[in-house]
Every structure is written in C-alpha cells, then in structure tokens.
Scaffold this motif. Structure first.
Motif, PDB file in Angstrom:
ATOM      1  N   GLY A 258       0.925  -1.200   0.039  1.00 37.24           N
ATOM      2  CA  GLY A 258       0.258   0.349  -0.396  1.00 37.24           C
ATOM      3  C   GLY A 258       0.721   1.432   0.316  1.00 37.24           C
ATOM      4  O   GLY A 258       0.307   2.268   0.174  1.00 37.24           O
ATOM      5  N   LYS A 259       2.080   0.955  -0.092  1.00 33.26           N
ATOM      6  CA  LYS A 259       2.992   2.728  -0.115  1.00 33.26           C
ATOM      7  C   LYS A 259       3.476   3.034  -1.427  1.00 33.26           C
ATOM      8  O   LYS A 259       4.103   3.218  -1.816  1.00 33.26           O
ATOM      9  CB  LYS A 259       3.864   2.299   0.499  1.00 33.26           C
ATOM     10  CG  LYS A 259       3.738   1.687   1.863  1.00 33.26           C
ATOM     11  CD  LYS A 259       3.258   3.004   2.834  1.00 33.26           C
ATOM     12  CE  LYS A 259       3.014   2.682   4.656  1.00 33.26           C
ATOM     13  NZ  LYS A 259       2.252   3.564   5.064  1.00 33.26           N
ATOM     14  N   GLY A 260       3.009   2.355  -2.411  1.00 29.99           N
ATOM     15  CA  GLY A 260       3.159   2.487  -4.119  1.00 29.99           C
ATOM     16  C   GLY A 260       2.185   3.364  -4.732  1.00 29.99           C
ATOM     17  O   GLY A 260       1.810   4.280  -3.850  1.00 29.99           O
ATOM     18  N   ALA A 261       2.150   3.682  -6.058  1.00 29.82           N
ATOM     19  CA  ALA A 261       0.303   4.408  -6.612  1.00 29.82           C
ATOM     20  C   ALA A 261      -0.196   4.810  -6.226  1.00 29.82           C
ATOM     21  O   ALA A 261      -1.088   4.215  -5.901  1.00 29.82           O
ATOM     22  CB  ALA A 261       1.452   4.432  -8.307  1.00 29.82           C
ATOM     23  N   PRO A 262      -0.597   5.808  -5.850  1.00 25.52           N
ATOM     24  CA  PRO A 262      -2.183   5.705  -5.456  1.00 25.52           C
ATOM     25  C   PRO A 262      -3.198   5.004  -6.850  1.00 25.52           C
ATOM     26  O   PRO A 262      -2.703   5.283  -7.580  1.00 25.52           O
ATOM     27  CB  PRO A 262      -2.578   7.730  -5.306  1.00 25.52           C
ATOM     28  CG  PRO A 262      -1.103   8.116  -5.650  1.00 25.52           C
ATOM     29  CD  PRO A 262      -0.520   7.513  -5.871  1.00 25.52           C
ATOM     30  N   GLY A 263      -4.427   4.564  -6.324  1.00 20.86           N
ATOM     31  CA  GLY A 263      -5.340   3.901  -7.751  1.00 20.86           C
ATOM     32  C   GLY A 263      -6.024   5.490  -7.648  1.00 20.86           C
ATOM     33  O   GLY A 263      -6.238   6.463  -7.380  1.00 20.86           O
ATOM     34  N   GLU A 264      -6.864   4.258  -8.955  1.00 18.67           N
ATOM     35  CA  GLU A 264      -8.064   5.116  -9.220  1.00 18.67           C
ATOM     36  C   GLU A 264      -9.325   5.021  -9.288  1.00 18.67           C
ATOM     37  O   GLU A 264      -9.163   4.277  -8.475  1.00 18.67           O
ATOM     38  CB  GLU A 264      -7.734   5.196 -11.254  1.00 18.67           C
ATOM     39  CG  GLU A 264      -6.490   5.945 -11.664  1.00 18.67           C
ATOM     40  CD  GLU A 264      -5.942   5.704 -13.287  1.00 18.67           C
ATOM     41  OE1 GLU A 264      -6.937   5.388 -13.762  1.00 18.67           O
ATOM     42  OE2 GLU A 264      -5.460   5.148 -13.318  1.00 18.67           O
ATOM     43  N   ARG A 265      -9.787   5.809  -9.053  1.00 18.73           N
ATOM     44  CA  ARG A 265     -11.455   5.459  -8.590  1.00 18.73           C
ATOM     45  C   ARG A 265     -11.713   4.790  -7.387  1.00 18.73           C
ATOM     46  O   ARG A 265     -12.502   4.043  -7.221  1.00 18.73           O
ATOM     47  CB  ARG A 265     -12.474   4.702 -10.235  1.00 18.73           C
ATOM     48  CG  ARG A 265     -12.016   5.830 -11.171  1.00 18.73           C
ATOM     49  CD  ARG A 265     -12.568   4.947 -12.693  1.00 18.73           C
ATOM     50  NE  ARG A 265     -11.875   4.130 -13.001  1.00 18.73           N
ATOM     51  CZ  ARG A 265     -10.870   4.007 -13.544  1.00 18.73           C
ATOM     52  NH1 ARG A 265     -10.572   5.141 -14.532  1.00 18.73           N
ATOM     53  NH2 ARG A 265     -10.531   2.891 -14.046  1.00 18.73           N
ATOM     54  N   GLY A 266     -10.973   4.886  -6.663  1.00 17.11           N
ATOM     55  CA  GLY A 266     -11.390   4.714  -5.223  1.00 17.11           C
ATOM     56  C   GLY A 266     -10.431   2.955  -5.474  1.00 17.11           C
ATOM     57  O   GLY A 266     -10.653   2.809  -3.758  1.00 17.11           O
ATOM     58  N   GLY A 267      -9.672   2.842  -6.295  1.00 15.04           N
ATOM     59  CA  GLY A 267      -8.610   2.104  -5.873  1.00 15.04           C
ATOM     60  C   GLY A 267      -7.518   1.652  -5.276  1.00 15.04           C
ATOM     61  O   GLY A 267      -7.569   3.040  -4.905  1.00 15.04           O
TER      62      GLY A 267
END
Length: 392
Positions: A258-267
């Motif tokens: 969970g420390k990588g790139a942010p998800g899209e559309r709430g992912g």
C-alpha cells in the motif's frame, strides 16, 4: 492491452521460466531481470525501459496465483487451438460465434446464441479487465513502485528508518484527475465510455483494443489540462520515512504493501518494493545470520593458550578462552553476538584466529626463540606432507 495480446503473449517466456515454475522460481527470475533492466540502471535506454515494463507485466500476472490460473486457462482455451473457426468462419462444431460475445457477453435478439450466459469474459474478466462498459468504472489498483536505498553495515544489522523520495503517476491535482481543465470531460462517442473498440479479424472473430480516441480512458477532455495534457495523470514526488527491519542483507528486496502509486476511482494503492544495498564494514563481515571477524593472536597465546578480548558490533567486547595448541585459522563462536533473525533472536559471532608473526625482535625475544628452535630441532611439521605426496 487487447484480449488477443493477453492470450498470445507468453509471460513464461518473458521471465525465462518453465510453465510449471514454482512461485519462488518466478519471483527469483523477476528480481534478477528487474535489477538488470531497471530504468535507474539504464538511464536513457528506451529498449531497457520497455523490457522492464514487459517484465513487470509478466510478474503481475504470474506472481498472482489467481491471475496466473486464469491466464493459463485462457491460453489453454484460446491460445492452443480452442474455438478456432473452420472454413467460412465456422468452428469444428459448425456454428458461428463472435469472440466479442464470448468476452463481452454480447447477445442477439436478447438471447445469447452460444449459451454462455454472461460470456466467457465474465470468467476471465479479472485478468483481462474485460466484461463490458461497467469494467471501466471499477476501481483500479495503483502501480507498484521500486526504489533503492543504501545502508551502513550497522544499520542493516540493527534496522533503521530512512527517508525515501519517490516519483510516481497519480491523479492530476490541477484537474482532479479528469484530464479536463474545467473538470468536465465528456464521454467518448467512439467507445461510448467503455475505453475499448471492437475490430473484426475475419472468420467471424471480433477482438477488442483500447479506444484510439480516448486512449482507453472512456472520456475525452474538451479543454485538455495543461499539466497532464488531458491524461488525468501527472508525475508526483513525495518523501516517505521507511522502516528497514533489522537483519536485512545486501540486495534484499523488501515489500511495503500500500505504499506505491495511488489507485484510480477509489482503488487501492500499489506496493513499494525497496532494494537494499549494504556498505562493507572495516572489521566485521557477514555469513547469513552470523557475523565474522578475524582476530590476531601471538604465537605464545596460540601455543600455550590464554584469553583474548574480541570486539562486537555495537556492544561490549567478549572474552574467549584460547585452548593450548590452537592452530592458525581456527574459528571459535561467540553465541548471540550476530545479526538479528526474523524471529528476533540473534546469530553468532564467528571469530577466526590469525597467528601474528612479529616483524622486529628484541635481543631477549630472539634468544628465547633461538632456544625454542634448538629444543624442537628434531620435529619436522612437513614430514607427513612429503609422505602423503609420495604415496599419492
């Protein structure tokens, strides 16, 4: 990527592993290739960057047991001759079908002529990201990020918290991830918001590709954002305080969920992988969970025995008892003075004895050694060596 590309691409070949490779073998192959083709190690090399993306894509599929199972089933069904059309577009069973129906759940007259219910795309939807227009609106997991950090020998043994600066793609802040300067993109008329378009390949087949007009987003920006150029994604950088656990070794790869790139559309966010490099120590070495050190001793200590003080890493010295007649190169063990293990216990300190020969001798010391040589003149330590050489 189209369904056809997913089926025809051999991810096992990309990683150089057999189809029955274990998870450990796949992970080992990925790590080796990722280090070789990582963009940081091949700056300006477009081919290496493309190869790294291909390797990461293969690991994303084969490294996930569920995705790997779906991928293997899809290739077995379609990639090795399953459902191939016969003459005139008919299959071996003499019926026509549209591959788009199989993967998209298409119907004719309100009924699915193949009798596949929601379509085989529902079965493999998790792998191919297919299954109709609703797929594009589902949450999307962020990308994994790989970074590197260099620790001192002591930090690697004891653990450390280090600042780590990372760059990744995240929703553009200027347009809130919409790609439109006004924050109001419109649905792509070409793909009707699905992000995919179908194309015929002859023989009754229909395949899907990313929409060329919206680049697979399903949306078109009337006024493209100047920052992200309408993509909705922008490069961002951030600094994190990352805790490196005690006992890490050189070239070890640590996964931080969970420390990588942010998800899209709430992912959910992706994972962060940190490759650790450890500097050498001027005194201590390492052998798995044990530390190593070479300690010089005098000839009299080795011959007559005695006690020697040995330094430890970050702690007080320990005293080891040297038995009489200790040979050069003998290794002794100081228990619990090594590296930290995963269970919190420590390995040992392996102490290797090295007999030190004095370069300069005083008259009294020289006389003593001359007397010793005369006292042991009848002994030949090389006698057994020559006997063994003759007998060989």
């Amino acid at each position: 990527m189209s369904t056809k590309d997913f089926i025809e691409k051999d991810y096992y070949k990309v990683l150089g592993v057999p189809k029955d490779a274990t998870e450990a073998e796949i992970k080992k192959a990925y790590r080796k290739l990722a280090r070789e083709y990582h963009p940081d190690a091949n700056k300006g090399n477009a081919k290496a960057e493309e190869r790294f993306k291909e390797i990461s894509e293969a690991n994303d599929i084969l490294g996930d047991p569920k995705k790997r199972k779906e991928y293997d089933e899809a290739r077995a069904l379609f990639g090795n001759g399953g459902f191939r059309p016969g003459p005139g577009g008919a299959s071996g069973g003499n019926f026509n079908f549209d591959l788009g129906d199989l993967f998209g759940g298409g119907t004719q007259g309100g009924a699915n002529p193949g009798g596949f219910g929601g379509g085989i795309g529902d079965v493999f939807g998790g792998l191919f990201n297919r299954g109709g227009a609703t797929t594009r609106t589902q949450p999307r997991r962020g990308q994994d990020i790989e970074s590197e950090v260099t620790l001192s020998f002591t930090e690697a043994i004891e653990g450390a918290t280090v600042p780590l600066r990372m760059s990744s793609q995240s929703p553009c802040k200027a347009c809130s991830g919409t790609g439109d300067a006004n924050g109001n993109p419109r649905v792509c008329p070409t793909c009707v918001g699905t992000g995919q378009v179908a194309r015929g390949s002859g023989g009754g087949f229909s395949l899907t590709d990313p929409c060329p007009d919206c680049k697979g987003r399903g949306l078109i920006a009337e006024n493209p954002c100047e920052v992200c150029k309408g993509s909705g994604r922008a490069k961002s950088s951030r600094t994190m305080q990352v805790r490196i656990p005690a006992g890490v070794s050189d070239s070890q790869r640590i996964r931080l969920r969970g420390k990588g790139a942010p998800g899209e559309r709430g992912g959910p966010a992706g994972d962060l992988y940190v490759v650790v490099h450890v500097d050498a120590h001027p005194v201590f070495g390492r052998k798995e969970d044990n530390l190593t050190v070479t300690v010089p001793v005098t000839f009299t200590e080795a011959a007559l025995g005695g006690e020697v003080r040995v330094p430890t890493l970050g702690g007080p010295p320990v005293t080891l008892k040297l038995p009489p007649g200790t040979p050069n190169g003998r290794t002794m063990r100081a228990r619990g003075k090594g590296a930290v293990r995963k269970d919190g216990t420590r390995g040992d300190l392996l102490v290797t004895v090295e007999v030190s020969v004095p370069k300069d001798l005083t008259g009294k010391a020289r006389d003593a050694l001359e007397a010793y040589r005369e006292a042991t003149a009848g002994e030949d330590p090389r006698a057994e060596l020559f006997q063994a050489a003759k007998g060989a």
